[in-house]
Design a protein around this motif. Structure first.
Motif, PDB file in Angstrom:
ATOM      1  N   UNK A 116      33.045  -9.939  16.370  1.00  0.00           N
ATOM      2  CA  UNK A 116      33.681  -9.739  17.676  1.00  0.00           C
ATOM      3  C   UNK A 116      33.058  -8.565  18.420  1.00  0.00           C
ATOM      4  N   UNK A 172      34.947  -7.381  11.844  1.00  0.00           N
ATOM      5  CA  UNK A 172      34.462  -6.600  12.977  1.00  0.00           C
ATOM      6  C   UNK A 172      33.119  -7.084  13.518  1.00  0.00           C
ATOM      7  N   UNK A 181      37.324   0.259  16.853  1.00  0.00           N
ATOM      8  CA  UNK A 181      38.329   0.194  15.791  1.00  0.00           C
ATOM      9  C   UNK A 181      38.380  -1.232  15.252  1.00  0.00           C
ATOM     10  N   UNK A 182      38.910  -1.371  14.041  1.00  0.00           N
ATOM     11  CA  UNK A 182      39.183  -2.695  13.516  1.00  0.00           C
ATOM     12  C   UNK A 182      40.277  -3.324  14.368  1.00  0.00           C
ATOM     13  N   UNK A 183      40.123  -4.633  14.666  1.00  0.00           N
ATOM     14  CA  UNK A 183      41.163  -5.328  15.426  1.00  0.00           C
ATOM     15  C   UNK A 183      42.034  -6.091  14.445  1.00  0.00           C
ATOM     16  N   UNK A 184      43.348  -5.935  14.590  1.00  0.00           N
ATOM     17  CA  UNK A 184      44.250  -6.596  13.661  1.00  0.00           C
ATOM     18  C   UNK A 184      45.270  -7.433  14.410  1.00  0.00           C
ATOM     19  N   UNK A 185      45.707  -8.504  13.733  1.00  0.00           N
ATOM     20  CA  UNK A 185      46.787  -9.313  14.275  1.00  0.00           C
ATOM     21  C   UNK A 185      48.072  -8.851  13.604  1.00  0.00           C
ATOM     22  N   UNK A 186      49.134  -8.774  14.395  1.00  0.00           N
ATOM     23  CA  UNK A 186      50.399  -8.287  13.864  1.00  0.00           C
ATOM     24  C   UNK A 186      51.399  -9.434  13.783  1.00  0.00           C
ATOM     25  N   UNK A 209      36.094 -10.336  22.480  1.00  0.00           N
ATOM     26  CA  UNK A 209      35.523 -11.667  22.591  1.00  0.00           C
ATOM     27  C   UNK A 209      34.700 -12.004  21.363  1.00  0.00           C
ATOM     28  N   UNK A 223      57.333  -9.104  13.411  1.00  0.00           N
ATOM     29  CA  UNK A 223      58.175  -8.000  12.934  1.00  0.00           C
ATOM     30  C   UNK A 223      57.407  -6.665  12.897  1.00  0.00           C
ATOM     31  N   UNK A 224      56.141  -6.680  13.330  1.00  0.00           N
ATOM     32  CA  UNK A 224      55.391  -5.431  13.382  1.00  0.00           C
ATOM     33  C   UNK A 224      54.667  -5.088  12.088  1.00  0.00           C
ATOM     34  N   UNK A 225      54.348  -6.116  11.289  1.00  0.00           N
ATOM     35  CA  UNK A 225      53.578  -5.869  10.066  1.00  0.00           C
ATOM     36  C   UNK A 225      52.172  -6.431  10.226  1.00  0.00           C
ATOM     37  N   UNK A 226      51.296  -5.974   9.342  1.00  0.00           N
ATOM     38  CA  UNK A 226      49.926  -6.479   9.361  1.00  0.00           C
ATOM     39  C   UNK A 226      49.905  -7.957   9.001  1.00  0.00           C
ATOM     40  N   UNK A 227      49.279  -8.760   9.851  1.00  0.00           N
ATOM     41  CA  UNK A 227      49.090 -10.166   9.502  1.00  0.00           C
ATOM     42  C   UNK A 227      47.695 -10.331   8.906  1.00  0.00           C
ATOM     43  N   UNK A 228      46.691 -10.043   9.688  1.00  0.00           N
ATOM     44  CA  UNK A 228      45.325 -10.035   9.141  1.00  0.00           C
ATOM     45  C   UNK A 228      44.441  -9.169  10.020  1.00  0.00           C
ATOM     46  N   UNK A 236      51.478  -3.787   5.374  1.00  0.00           N
ATOM     47  CA  UNK A 236      51.664  -2.486   6.025  1.00  0.00           C
ATOM     48  C   UNK A 236      52.533  -2.606   7.265  1.00  0.00           C
ATOM     49  N   UNK A 237      53.395  -1.614   7.444  1.00  0.00           N
ATOM     50  CA  UNK A 237      54.155  -1.479   8.681  1.00  0.00           C
ATOM     51  C   UNK A 237      53.228  -0.857   9.721  1.00  0.00           C
ATOM     52  N   UNK A 238      53.186  -1.443  10.908  1.00  0.00           N
ATOM     53  CA  UNK A 238      52.293  -0.937  11.956  1.00  0.00           C
ATOM     54  C   UNK A 238      53.108  -0.188  13.007  1.00  0.00           C
ATOM     55  N   UNK A 255      40.542  -8.692  11.775  1.00  0.00           N
ATOM     56  CA  UNK A 255      39.382  -9.496  12.163  1.00  0.00           C
ATOM     57  C   UNK A 255      38.122  -8.904  11.555  1.00  0.00           C
ATOM     58  N   UNK A 295      43.421  -1.055  15.156  1.00  0.00           N
ATOM     59  CA  UNK A 295      43.919  -0.308  14.005  1.00  0.00           C
ATOM     60  C   UNK A 295      43.303   1.087  14.034  1.00  0.00           C
ATOM     61  N   UNK A 309      48.207 -10.393  21.478  1.00  0.00           N
ATOM     62  CA  UNK A 309      48.467 -10.706  20.063  1.00  0.00           C
ATOM     63  C   UNK A 309      47.764  -9.755  19.108  1.00  0.00           C
ATOM     64  N   UNK A 310      46.843  -8.955  19.640  1.00  0.00           N
ATOM     65  CA  UNK A 310      46.039  -8.114  18.754  1.00  0.00           C
ATOM     66  C   UNK A 310      46.210  -6.637  19.090  1.00  0.00           C
ATOM     67  N   UNK A 311      45.901  -5.814  18.122  1.00  0.00           N
ATOM     68  CA  UNK A 311      45.978  -4.365  18.310  1.00  0.00           C
ATOM     69  C   UNK A 311      44.744  -3.721  17.683  1.00  0.00           C
TER      70      UNK A 311
END
Lengths: 439, 439
Positions: free
Chosen positions: A199, A196, A179-184, B182, A187-192, B243-245, A194, B202, B198-200
């Motif tokens: 990594x 793919x 899956x795409x890895x995202x930073x949140x 990594x 407040x639980x919103x998309x920050x950015x 986006x709300x996650x 990564x 998606x 810090x990451x999730x």
């Protein structure tokens, strides 16, 4: 506290593992050469809350055997691996010892886990160089760290990791991100998200020169022991060792959820169901049926060997096959199946995987005599033998068919025997043993 | 080119889906209220090279139905979802239309995919507001984008995503990372590992206000269309929508490898095997057996309802149950089973999942008469009926037992009926239908 089940400091002879066992891997054991001592640490102290099951997932059972035994077996059949340290929680110690005895695992040393994953791994690593009483042991050159819940790692990949670890000090398996890895944001919103391609997912196995991982653990902080997840990171931070990363196959996947147990079971079942051996007894009619089954089951993706008996060279099938079809055209089926059962028991063939025997009774008479008459009017006898065999992990089923002279009818019957045989072999259902099915 | 199979602009009536279908979800359909139009886009153009199978994974079949049909069904039974756009590669169009007709899918619109995932999704999104000929359609307020290969998404989670999308403009499912992520150096060594907390990951589904995703696609670059993977990212970059996650359940997992198909099949089989209905015909002996089965199968984690017939209120079982056990103590089994088969066929009960019928013949006479005599000495009749039923996705098996007055023998027989019934229901093996097993 440590309990040994094998002589862990002495190299085990190559060829110790039968070729039949190796067939369960895609690669024949022993093809890779490693001329230095290698050991494995298997942390197995997890509580498995993610499977949604009460039993920790490494102890969950499929086909009559707990997951961890499959993983141990995977390493045991690699001749150049000398010892396997399994690290378990205190409350699982008895269970673990029972598993080791029940499935005849050798090479295994069991040690207590610590309060975190890293503490458990360090306990396992330390046990390879010092006994419980502080006495020194001959430490291995390379130690492989793996998860108890990744049962399908293959010898050639272990070899790659081991060689890279010896050269670089550390090596680890990686896989592309699924899956795409995202930073949140907080407040639980998309920050950015990564990129793919830059990594990778870090997986197991990982390999280390023994001194590298030992020193990394000796030098690392309490916080590393508490919150760290990545052994490769400790080797980098505390020993300056940059791990070599090697892309592994999808089979490295980790059994995490209950559905993964079903997936693991299906993989083992599929591997056990690739081929079967038909024993004809030598009669022309049985041979004709066997050849027809060979064609029909071949079309259903099952490779079928036809032999007349299990004597002499043919006896090899007993230690090679997981599935047998015994064709009978007379009344003496009990002796044929009984002999096969004894031979399989003597060879301890069904220790690790259930063996399937399908007795096919071919009725060639014109009258209405049936298999139950052939069995002396006592279908209960079949059930009794099957019940006994099941205790020894051998699944016995029966199929009866009439030898029709009408080609269409005969073809349909043979087709049905083939379909039922494939289904019985693939399903390996213990509840249906002892049944006499009609083709 | 577009082909419609339903009237996609008119809201479908709630309650359109039977309660029995909803039981396959953990949540009853229709409990969530949504008062604005919602549509779904399912990109299904992938080639599925990762499963190791020739068929793209969304078209792989288990229990007689392709994966994508399970996913479509999941959305179809949500009453507040008006239409589902499936985007397929040109070469899969006929196959897709055949699946839609065969499994009576409504609400579905099929459109051609583009050369990349984003182009395919945009084709699907665009089809919701304009017809092939350029005519305008009434666009939905919110569009959900999901993968065809994630069949187990639940209504309450879709509701969460939909409501968050409407409020925030965009929303997406996330899951904790399973492995450490990594970064690698160009030479294939460890560069650094990311802090896992810090990451999730998606995942899908994601939801968007229609205009947000439409504009994002209209504004984005050719390079985004070519290399981008993340719709949420496009909404952020081109519409300024953060986006709300929302953390989703593990059931959102994606069928990627062949083993995942086995896992998906096991999930569906388990859901179909939670309960069974025993029909006694009303006789005291049959009722005694049914009650004993209820206890024994209950101990094997299968809930058993006992009813005397399928008349009146009891007929509801026909549209509620996936598994029936018909107990016979006389010779007229054919009529009982035959009536049940007709009723199931009329109700189109086995359209989406195979239905199991186990005919249990209880022999209460003291003599040696058997089920084959009860069937007029013609076991072939049972096979014939079973063969016909199988064409309609109904799996018919038989179990015969003698009514022993000796309590231990009787108990053992009942136990065996229970074990075999549970195994037949859970395995749903098509090859063993028509067999008369002995308990």
């Amino acid at each position: 506290m440590q309990e040994e089940t094998g002589d862990m400091d002495r190299p085990v002879e190559p060829g110790h593992f039968s070729a039949s066992e190796a067939r369960l891997d895609k690669h024949i054991a022993g093809l890779c050469i490693v001329d230095f001592p290698v050991a494995v640490v298997l942390p197995a102290g997890g509580s498995g809350e993610r499977t949604g099951l009460l039993t920790p997932k490494q102890f969950c059972t499929f086909l009559n055997r707990p997951l961890i035994s499959y993983t141990i077996q995977t390493f045991e059949r690699v001749p150049w691996i000398q010892s396997i340290v399994v690290v378990v929680a205190k409350e699982s110690l008895d269970l673990m010892m029972d598993i080791i005895h029940r499935f005849h695992h050798r090479k295994v040393l069991v040690v207590h886990g610590g309060s975190t994953r890293h503490r458990s791994i360090f306990n396992g690593v330390r046990a390879l160089s010092e006994g419980e009483d502080g006495t020194a042991r001959v430490k291995p050159k390379v130690v492989i760290i793996h998860d108890a819940v990744r049962p399908f790692v293959e010898e050639d990949f272990l070899h790659k990791i081991t060689m890279a670890a010896k050269e670089q000090g550390a090596a680890g398996a990686i896989r592309p991100l699924v899956s795409t890895v995202i930073a949140t944001t907080l407040e639980g919103y998309l920050d950015h998200s990564l990129e793919r391609t830059k990594y990778r997912a870090s997986e197991m196995p990982q390999g280390f020169i023994y001194d590298v991982i030992y020193q990394a653990y000796q030098r690392c902080s309490a916080s590393d022991f508490e919150f760290g997840t990545e052994c490769l990171h400790l080797a980098l931070q505390y020993c300056g060792t940059n791990a070599k990363l090697i892309e592994g196959p999808p089979t490295l996947w980790k059994v995490t959820y209950k559905r993964d147990l079903a997936a693991a079971e299906s993989i083992v079942k599929e591997t056990l169901s690739q081929s079967a051996c038909v024993i004809t007894g030598g009669s022309a009619q049985a041979t004709e049926l066997a050849n027809a089954l060979q064609r029909s089951m071949g079309a259903l993706d099952m490779e079928v060997d036809v032999i007349s008996d299990l004597i002499g060279d043919n006896a090899k099938s007993l230690s090679k096959e997981w599935n047998f079809i015994q064709v009978s055209v007379n009344n003496y089926w009990l002796s044929e199946v009984g002999e096969m059962l004894s031979a399989l028991e003597v060879a301890d063939r069904a220790l690790l995987h259930p063996v399937v025997i399908i007795w096919v009774y071919l009725n060639v008479s014109n009258d209405d005599s049936s298999a139950s008459e052939a069995m002396g009017g006592e279908p209960a006898a079949m059930m009794e033998i099957a019940t006994g065999a099941k205790l020894g992990n051998i699944l016995l089923y029966g199929i009866q068919l009439h030898h029709s002279k009408e080609a269409t009818l005969w073809g349909r019957s043979v087709e049905r025997v083939a379909q039922m045989s494939c289904a019985l072999i693939r399903d390996r259902s213990p509840a249906l043993t002892g049944q006499l099915l009609q083709a």
